[in-house]
Design a protein around this motif. Structure first.
Motif, PDB file in Angstrom:
ATOM      1  N   PRO A 141     -11.300  19.672 -24.622  1.00 35.46           N
ATOM      2  CA  PRO A 141     -12.282  20.600 -24.042  1.00 35.46           C
ATOM      3  C   PRO A 141     -13.545  20.633 -24.896  1.00 35.46           C
ATOM      4  N   VAL A 172     -16.673  21.917 -27.038  1.00 32.87           N
ATOM      5  CA  VAL A 172     -16.854  23.041 -27.955  1.00 32.87           C
ATOM      6  C   VAL A 172     -18.346  23.362 -28.078  1.00 32.87           C
ATOM      7  N   ARG A 173     -18.627  24.592 -28.445  1.00 33.08           N
ATOM      8  CA  ARG A 173     -20.012  25.009 -28.661  1.00 33.08           C
ATOM      9  C   ARG A 173     -20.224  25.145 -30.157  1.00 33.08           C
ATOM     10  N   ALA A 217     -11.465  26.216 -28.611  1.00 34.54           N
ATOM     11  CA  ALA A 217     -12.320  25.646 -27.568  1.00 34.54           C
ATOM     12  C   ALA A 217     -12.036  26.230 -26.192  1.00 34.54           C
ATOM     13  N   ASP A 218     -10.878  26.841 -26.015  1.00 29.92           N
ATOM     14  CA  ASP A 218     -10.456  27.330 -24.706  1.00 29.92           C
ATOM     15  C   ASP A 218     -11.347  28.483 -24.241  1.00 29.92           C
ATOM     16  N   GLU A 219     -11.978  28.322 -23.075  1.00 32.46           N
ATOM     17  CA  GLU A 219     -12.852  29.375 -22.547  1.00 32.46           C
ATOM     18  C   GLU A 219     -12.078  30.639 -22.185  1.00 32.46           C
ATOM     19  N   ASP A 220     -10.799  30.496 -21.870  1.00 36.68           N
ATOM     20  CA  ASP A 220      -9.996  31.655 -21.493  1.00 36.68           C
ATOM     21  C   ASP A 220      -9.440  32.394 -22.698  1.00 36.68           C
ATOM     22  N   GLY A 238     -12.397  34.570 -27.367  1.00 38.51           N
ATOM     23  CA  GLY A 238     -13.487  34.310 -28.301  1.00 38.51           C
ATOM     24  C   GLY A 238     -12.996  33.795 -29.640  1.00 38.51           C
ATOM     25  N   THR A 279     -19.824  16.385 -17.192  1.00 40.90           N
ATOM     26  CA  THR A 279     -19.409  17.783 -17.020  1.00 40.90           C
ATOM     27  C   THR A 279     -18.378  17.946 -15.909  1.00 40.90           C
ATOM     28  N   PRO A 306     -14.950  23.154 -18.187  1.00 42.11           N
ATOM     29  CA  PRO A 306     -14.774  24.480 -17.594  1.00 42.11           C
ATOM     30  C   PRO A 306     -16.144  25.045 -17.210  1.00 42.11           C
ATOM     31  N   GLY A 325     -18.102  27.685 -17.783  1.00 37.39           N
ATOM     32  CA  GLY A 325     -19.067  28.165 -18.762  1.00 37.39           C
ATOM     33  C   GLY A 325     -19.701  27.044 -19.553  1.00 37.39           C
ATOM     34  N   ALA A 326     -18.890  26.080 -19.997  1.00 38.90           N
ATOM     35  CA  ALA A 326     -19.410  24.952 -20.768  1.00 38.90           C
ATOM     36  C   ALA A 326     -20.284  24.063 -19.898  1.00 38.90           C
TER      37      ALA A 326
END
Length: 473
Positions: free
Chosen positions: A8, A10-11, A174-177, A180, A301, A305, A307-308
């Motif tokens: 996934p 990452v930011r 890294a998981d959006e769910d 945080g 993309t 997910p 958001g990313a």
């Protein structure tokens, strides 16, 4: 973790910010301080470590006191050598000089600073996989060789274990769910690499392995925190006390944090991604596609997910003028391959972030059989005048394309089930017309609708329509 499929996205924080974090980590700052402190009279042993007589002075230079002062000074020196902050000029004499990378910490770019920090990280990770020094001494035979069988220690397996734990921590971060940057309980992290995924209730043997793994990880995370990889709350010492001993203070048996809590720092996320890339994994980061073409953006993309995907697209659009960007996106969205429906969905989502100045690009594709539907949707949503009504053929084609894209993006999600149910309810005779749609995914979409629709009668209609579509094809 397999290196065949992408991880996934990452930011990451900006490199300048990460470099400041790296310079402020206790271990790298100590290593740099010792590298500047080292003079012509300093001597190292055959392995490059500080000679015994210099350790007290090194500890004093670092302001370290207590029983572990010499050990911490020795570790900082070893990092200075491994990270290129000092160089051994004469191995026989044991003399040293400042290394080329020492200047990078003050005069180099943020990327240069992070390269030095990554070298320091490798040293600490290697040390974290080594057994306790007392165990090493006990396992040493008369000839000075270490008997690994007496240690019950496999260096490669130990390194793989730590890599596996850190890999799972990376995935959780890294998981959006995931919540945080919330810390992860140490028992859950240990269980993630010990308990088989198909095991229901862990056996006593497996639970004992998890407990042993927790104790190993407690030691390892204590070592990894000073280099800035993790933020760690250690296991409560009271848990490791003898059962006969009375606790010094009342304890809350339900407090999971007593068993250790760990999270990756932003610097740690950067460091683990760098290691994953080095090991051959596909580990994307938001912003990687900002300087690529629209085709790379839409394909890249596709599996992000939501958001990313939006964050990546926003960065891509920010570097371009709206009208040419819209034209480039529309051109990249064309195609009849299996990935085309999802590209068009990502294109539609990207265009939703573009203002009214993109309108000419959408009007240019109104007659395009693949793009005319999404163009009409965009124009209507932006209140554009004189938008021609779509033909029934175009409506059905766009419907099949949309469901195909949702299938590729989400699989059998609840949102897709709701979409399938709504389509069948809103359009009487939908399946009688849908099987005739000349779209590469028509049969696949109708089969999915038959699988997902809760009404058995309607599901049967969908399967019949899918059969007709395959026969027609």
């Amino acid at each position: 973790m397999s290196d065949s499929s992408p991880l996934p996205p990452v930011r990451l924080r900006p490199e300048a910010e990460l470099a400041r974090d790296a310079l402020s980590t206790p271990l790298l700052s100590r290593a740099a301080r010792l590298a500047r402190w080292a003079g012509p009279d300093l001597r190292v042993d055959a392995g490059g470590g500080l000679a015994e007589e210099h350790l007290p002075s090194a500890a004093e230079e670092l302001g370290l006191t207590g029983d572990d002062a010499a050990a911490h000074a020795s570790e900082a020196w070893r990092v200075a050598v491994d990270a290129g902050l000092v160089e051994i000029t004469d191995e026989e004499e044991g003399t040293v000089t400042a290394g080329e990378d020492l200047a990078a910490l003050t005069g180099g770019s943020p990327h240069d600073v992070l390269a030095v920090w990554l070298a320091a990280l490798e040293t600490v990770l290697a040390d974290a996989s080594v057994p306790d020094l007392d165990d090493l001494v006990d396992a040493m035979d008369a000839g000075g060789e270490i008997d690994l069988s007496a240690l019950d220690w496999d260096p490669e397996a130990e390194a793989d274990f730590l890599d596996g734990v850190l890999g799972n921590l990376y995935l959780l971060t890294a998981d959006e769910d995931a919540p945080g940057e919330a810390p992860v309980p140490l028992p859950a992290l240990a269980a993630s690499v010990i308990v088989p995924s198909d095991m229901g209730e862990p056996t006593n043997d497996v639970l004992e392995q998890v407990s042993d793994a927790m104790m190993r990880l407690d030691d390892q995370f204590r070592m990894l925190e000073p280099v800035g990889l993790v933020a760690y709350q250690p296991v409560d010492e009271a848990l490791m006390a003898d059962a006969d001993e009375e606790p010094s203070a009342p304890v809350d048996e339900t407090d999971v944090s007593r068993y250790g809590m760990v999270r990756l720092t932003p610097l740690g996320l950067y460091g683990l991604r760098a290691r994953l890339l080095e090991a051959g994994f596909e580990a994307p980061a938001v912003g990687d596609l900002a300087d690529k073409g629209a085709d790379a953006l839409l394909d890249g993309t596709a599996e992000f997910p939501p958001g990313a995907a939006q964050a990546e697209t926003e960065q891509w659009l920010a570097a371009r003028q709206a009208l040419p960007a819209a034209r480039e996106l529309l051109a990249a969205a064309r195609g009849s391959d299996a990935g085309a429906p999802l590209r068009r969905l990502r294109c539609q989502q990207a265009l939703s972030l573009v203002g009214a100045e993109a309108e000419p690009a959408l009007r240019e594709v109104l007659d395009d059989p693949e793009l005319g539907g999404l163009a009409r949707v965009w124009l209507a949503e932006h209140g554009a005048p004189d938008v021609p009504a779509p033909s029934e053929e175009l409506v059905f084609w766009l419907t099949i394309d949309t469901v195909a894209a949702q299938l590729a993006a989400e699989g059998n999600s609840e949102e897709l089930r709701a979409l399938v149910s709504g389509l069948a309810e809103q359009h009487s005779g939908f399946f009688a017309a849908a099987w005739r749609v000349e779209h590469p995914a028509t049969a696949e979409v109708l089969e999915a609708m038959g699988r997902l629709h809760p009404d058995k009668r309607i599901a049967k209609e969908a399967r019949k329509a899918a059969f007709k579509a395959r026969s027609q094809g």
